[in-house]
Design a protein around this motif. Sequence first.
Motif, PDB file in Angstrom:
ATOM      1  N   MET A   1      -8.222  65.795  12.539  1.00  0.00           N
ATOM      2  CA  MET A   1      -8.025  66.115  13.945  1.00  0.00           C
ATOM      3  C   MET A   1      -9.264  66.795  14.505  1.00  0.00           C
ATOM      4  O   MET A   1      -9.812  67.686  13.888  1.00  0.00           O
ATOM      5  CB  MET A   1      -6.852  67.067  14.122  1.00  0.00           C
ATOM      6  CG  MET A   1      -5.514  66.452  13.924  1.00  0.00           C
ATOM      7  SD  MET A   1      -5.005  65.609  15.413  1.00  0.00           S
ATOM      8  CE  MET A   1      -3.292  65.536  15.142  1.00  0.00           C
ATOM      9  N   SER A   2      -9.648  66.382  15.682  1.00  0.00           N
ATOM     10  CA  SER A   2     -10.762  67.005  16.387  1.00  0.00           C
ATOM     11  C   SER A   2     -10.225  68.024  17.380  1.00  0.00           C
ATOM     12  O   SER A   2      -9.134  67.866  17.922  1.00  0.00           O
ATOM     13  CB  SER A   2     -11.571  65.958  17.151  1.00  0.00           C
ATOM     14  OG  SER A   2     -12.156  65.042  16.252  1.00  0.00           O
ATOM     15  N   VAL A   3     -11.014  69.057  17.607  1.00  0.00           N
ATOM     16  CA  VAL A   3     -10.681  70.087  18.583  1.00  0.00           C
ATOM     17  C   VAL A   3     -11.433  69.769  19.868  1.00  0.00           C
ATOM     18  O   VAL A   3     -12.611  69.407  19.830  1.00  0.00           O
ATOM     19  CB  VAL A   3     -11.078  71.488  18.065  1.00  0.00           C
ATOM     20  CG1 VAL A   3     -10.826  72.560  19.119  1.00  0.00           C
ATOM     21  CG2 VAL A   3     -10.338  71.811  16.773  1.00  0.00           C
ATOM     22  N   TYR A   4     -10.739  69.921  21.000  1.00  0.00           N
ATOM     23  CA  TYR A   4     -11.357  69.665  22.299  1.00  0.00           C
ATOM     24  C   TYR A   4     -11.026  70.766  23.284  1.00  0.00           C
ATOM     25  O   TYR A   4      -9.946  71.354  23.246  1.00  0.00           O
ATOM     26  CB  TYR A   4     -10.859  68.344  22.889  1.00  0.00           C
ATOM     27  CG  TYR A   4     -11.245  67.128  22.089  1.00  0.00           C
ATOM     28  CD1 TYR A   4     -12.575  66.724  21.997  1.00  0.00           C
ATOM     29  CD2 TYR A   4     -10.284  66.382  21.422  1.00  0.00           C
ATOM     30  CE1 TYR A   4     -12.928  65.602  21.252  1.00  0.00           C
ATOM     31  CE2 TYR A   4     -10.635  65.256  20.687  1.00  0.00           C
ATOM     32  CZ  TYR A   4     -11.959  64.877  20.604  1.00  0.00           C
ATOM     33  OH  TYR A   4     -12.312  63.775  19.879  1.00  0.00           O
ATOM     34  N   VAL A   5     -11.973  70.992  24.192  1.00  0.00           N
ATOM     35  CA  VAL A   5     -11.740  71.808  25.375  1.00  0.00           C
ATOM     36  C   VAL A   5     -11.669  70.821  26.534  1.00  0.00           C
ATOM     37  O   VAL A   5     -12.584  70.015  26.716  1.00  0.00           O
ATOM     38  CB  VAL A   5     -12.872  72.829  25.597  1.00  0.00           C
ATOM     39  CG1 VAL A   5     -12.669  73.572  26.908  1.00  0.00           C
ATOM     40  CG2 VAL A   5     -12.960  73.802  24.427  1.00  0.00           C
ATOM     41  N   VAL A   6     -10.574  70.878  27.266  1.00  0.00           N
ATOM     42  CA  VAL A   6     -10.362  69.985  28.394  1.00  0.00           C
ATOM     43  C   VAL A   6     -10.421  70.811  29.673  1.00  0.00           C
ATOM     44  O   VAL A   6      -9.761  71.853  29.775  1.00  0.00           O
ATOM     45  CB  VAL A   6      -8.986  69.283  28.274  1.00  0.00           C
ATOM     46  CG1 VAL A   6      -8.711  68.432  29.496  1.00  0.00           C
ATOM     47  CG2 VAL A   6      -8.923  68.454  27.000  1.00  0.00           C
ATOM     48  N   LEU A   7     -11.218  70.339  30.625  1.00  0.00           N
ATOM     49  CA  LEU A   7     -11.397  71.027  31.900  1.00  0.00           C
ATOM     50  C   LEU A   7     -10.973  70.097  33.024  1.00  0.00           C
ATOM     51  O   LEU A   7     -11.516  68.995  33.153  1.00  0.00           O
ATOM     52  CB  LEU A   7     -12.874  71.421  32.077  1.00  0.00           C
ATOM     53  CG  LEU A   7     -13.493  72.200  30.912  1.00  0.00           C
ATOM     54  CD1 LEU A   7     -15.002  72.217  31.021  1.00  0.00           C
ATOM     55  CD2 LEU A   7     -12.932  73.606  30.867  1.00  0.00           C
ATOM     56  N   LEU A   8     -10.005  70.511  33.811  1.00  0.00           N
ATOM     57  CA  LEU A   8      -9.539  69.699  34.928  1.00  0.00           C
ATOM     58  C   LEU A   8     -10.329  70.035  36.181  1.00  0.00           C
ATOM     59  O   LEU A   8     -10.707  71.181  36.399  1.00  0.00           O
ATOM     60  CB  LEU A   8      -8.057  69.942  35.200  1.00  0.00           C
ATOM     61  CG  LEU A   8      -7.089  69.710  34.046  1.00  0.00           C
ATOM     62  CD1 LEU A   8      -5.662  69.853  34.543  1.00  0.00           C
ATOM     63  CD2 LEU A   8      -7.305  68.377  33.392  1.00  0.00           C
ATOM     64  N   ARG A   9     -10.529  69.028  37.011  1.00  0.00           N
ATOM     65  CA  ARG A   9     -11.246  69.204  38.263  1.00  0.00           C
ATOM     66  C   ARG A   9     -10.280  69.063  39.435  1.00  0.00           C
ATOM     67  O   ARG A   9      -9.468  68.149  39.473  1.00  0.00           O
ATOM     68  CB  ARG A   9     -12.344  68.142  38.391  1.00  0.00           C
ATOM     69  CG  ARG A   9     -13.131  68.286  39.648  1.00  0.00           C
ATOM     70  CD  ARG A   9     -14.150  67.153  39.801  1.00  0.00           C
ATOM     71  NE  ARG A   9     -14.788  67.289  41.077  1.00  0.00           N
ATOM     72  CZ  ARG A   9     -14.268  66.887  42.228  1.00  0.00           C
ATOM     73  NH1 ARG A   9     -13.100  66.314  42.250  1.00  0.00           N
ATOM     74  NH2 ARG A   9     -14.905  67.075  43.357  1.00  0.00           N
ATOM     75  N   ALA A  10     -10.416  69.970  40.390  1.00  0.00           N
ATOM     76  CA  ALA A  10      -9.711  69.879  41.671  1.00  0.00           C
ATOM     77  C   ALA A  10      -8.195  69.843  41.536  1.00  0.00           C
ATOM     78  O   ALA A  10      -7.518  69.118  42.237  1.00  0.00           O
ATOM     79  CB  ALA A  10     -10.207  68.673  42.466  1.00  0.00           C
ATOM     80  N   VAL A  11      -7.682  70.632  40.619  1.00  0.00           N
ATOM     81  CA  VAL A  11      -6.240  70.769  40.490  1.00  0.00           C
ATOM     82  C   VAL A  11      -5.916  72.252  40.558  1.00  0.00           C
ATOM     83  O   VAL A  11      -6.523  73.055  39.863  1.00  0.00           O
ATOM     84  CB  VAL A  11      -5.732  70.198  39.143  1.00  0.00           C
ATOM     85  CG1 VAL A  11      -4.288  70.581  38.903  1.00  0.00           C
ATOM     86  CG2 VAL A  11      -5.886  68.701  39.122  1.00  0.00           C
ATOM     87  N   ASN A  12      -4.970  72.596  41.388  1.00  0.00           N
ATOM     88  CA  ASN A  12      -4.504  73.971  41.473  1.00  0.00           C
ATOM     89  C   ASN A  12      -3.331  74.105  40.522  1.00  0.00           C
ATOM     90  O   ASN A  12      -2.207  73.785  40.868  1.00  0.00           O
ATOM     91  CB  ASN A  12      -4.089  74.301  42.905  1.00  0.00           C
ATOM     92  CG  ASN A  12      -3.628  75.735  43.047  1.00  0.00           C
ATOM     93  OD1 ASN A  12      -3.533  76.467  42.076  1.00  0.00           O
ATOM     94  ND2 ASN A  12      -3.333  76.120  44.262  1.00  0.00           N
ATOM     95  N   VAL A  13      -3.617  74.563  39.316  1.00  0.00           N
ATOM     96  CA  VAL A  13      -2.554  74.604  38.319  1.00  0.00           C
ATOM     97  C   VAL A  13      -1.637  75.801  38.487  1.00  0.00           C
ATOM     98  O   VAL A  13      -0.580  75.855  37.895  1.00  0.00           O
ATOM     99  CB  VAL A  13      -3.106  74.567  36.870  1.00  0.00           C
ATOM    100  CG1 VAL A  13      -3.775  73.253  36.590  1.00  0.00           C
ATOM    101  CG2 VAL A  13      -4.022  75.725  36.598  1.00  0.00           C
ATOM    102  N   GLY A  14      -2.026  76.765  39.307  1.00  0.00           N
ATOM    103  CA  GLY A  14      -1.186  77.944  39.478  1.00  0.00           C
ATOM    104  C   GLY A  14      -0.386  77.938  40.755  1.00  0.00           C
ATOM    105  O   GLY A  14       0.510  78.740  40.937  1.00  0.00           O
ATOM    106  N   GLY A  15      -0.670  77.054  41.666  1.00  0.00           N
ATOM    107  CA  GLY A  15      -0.038  77.070  42.986  1.00  0.00           C
ATOM    108  C   GLY A  15       1.342  76.454  42.988  1.00  0.00           C
ATOM    109  O   GLY A  15       1.694  75.632  42.159  1.00  0.00           O
ATOM    110  N   THR A  16       2.138  76.872  43.942  1.00  0.00           N
ATOM    111  CA  THR A  16       3.476  76.329  44.107  1.00  0.00           C
ATOM    112  C   THR A  16       3.394  74.841  44.423  1.00  0.00           C
ATOM    113  O   THR A  16       2.637  74.431  45.288  1.00  0.00           O
ATOM    114  CB  THR A  16       4.196  77.073  45.249  1.00  0.00           C
ATOM    115  OG1 THR A  16       4.172  78.468  44.947  1.00  0.00           O
ATOM    116  CG2 THR A  16       5.616  76.596  45.393  1.00  0.00           C
ATOM    117  N   GLY A  17       4.181  74.051  43.719  1.00  0.00           N
ATOM    118  CA  GLY A  17       4.226  72.619  43.983  1.00  0.00           C
ATOM    119  C   GLY A  17       3.030  71.863  43.469  1.00  0.00           C
ATOM    120  O   GLY A  17       2.909  70.677  43.751  1.00  0.00           O
ATOM    121  N   LYS A  18       2.162  72.487  42.749  1.00  0.00           N
ATOM    122  CA  LYS A  18       0.984  71.800  42.244  1.00  0.00           C
ATOM    123  C   LYS A  18       1.214  71.416  40.786  1.00  0.00           C
ATOM    124  O   LYS A  18       2.050  70.600  40.498  1.00  0.00           O
ATOM    125  CB  LYS A  18      -0.265  72.682  42.405  1.00  0.00           C
ATOM    126  CG  LYS A  18      -0.541  73.096  43.829  1.00  0.00           C
ATOM    127  CD  LYS A  18      -0.942  71.924  44.678  1.00  0.00           C
ATOM    128  CE  LYS A  18      -1.285  72.407  46.084  1.00  0.00           C
ATOM    129  NZ  LYS A  18      -1.567  71.353  46.991  1.00  0.00           N
TER     130      LYS A  18
END
Length: 171
Positions: A1-18
Motif C-alpha cells: 500500500m502506498s501512502v498519499y496526501v490528497v488536497l482538494l481544490r475549491a471545496v468548502n468542506v466545513g460549510g453547511t450544505g457543502k
Amino acid sequence: MSVYVVLLRAVNVGGTGKLPMSELKTLCEAAGLKNVQTYIASGNVVCESGATAATVKKKLEAALADYAGKPVGVLVRDPEEMARVLADNPFPKSAPNRTVAIFLDAAPPADAIAQAKHREGEEIALGRREIYVHYGDGMASSKLVLPAAKAGTARNLNTVAKLAQMAAARR
C-alpha cells in the motif's frame, strides 16, 4: 500500500450544505482508499491505496464530481513529495502561516511570476510542482492574481508540515 496526501481544490468542506469532513471520509473510502484521515476542514486527506497516484486522483475527481455536481480538483502527493515541498520552502525565515505552497499537477510555467497581477510586496518563487508565495502583510488584504495557479490549491506551510508529518508517520 502506498501512502498519499490528497488536497482538494475549491471545496468548502466545513460549510453547511457543502462537503462535511465525515462525508469526505466516506467518499474517499467508497473510492477504495484505506485508513482515511482528514485534517482540518479545508480538504486535506491522508490515506493509503494500492493504486497509483494518478488512479487515486481520477477516482476521487469522479466521486467528488458526482457529489458536488461540478468538477472538483484533486491533487495527490506522496510522503516524500510533501516533505520536499516543506524542505524546498524558499522563504524559511518567514512566518509559515503567511507562506503558502500552491500545489499544481505539473511544473509551473517559467513565466508564472512575470504573469502575476496586482502584486504588492508578495514574494513568489517557483517549485517543482508548486508555486510558493509569502504574503508579508497576510493573505486577507492581498489582491495578488497568479494565472498559473488557477488550477492549483494553496496550503500554508503549517498545514504542509502537519500533512507531511501525518504521511511520514504511516511509513
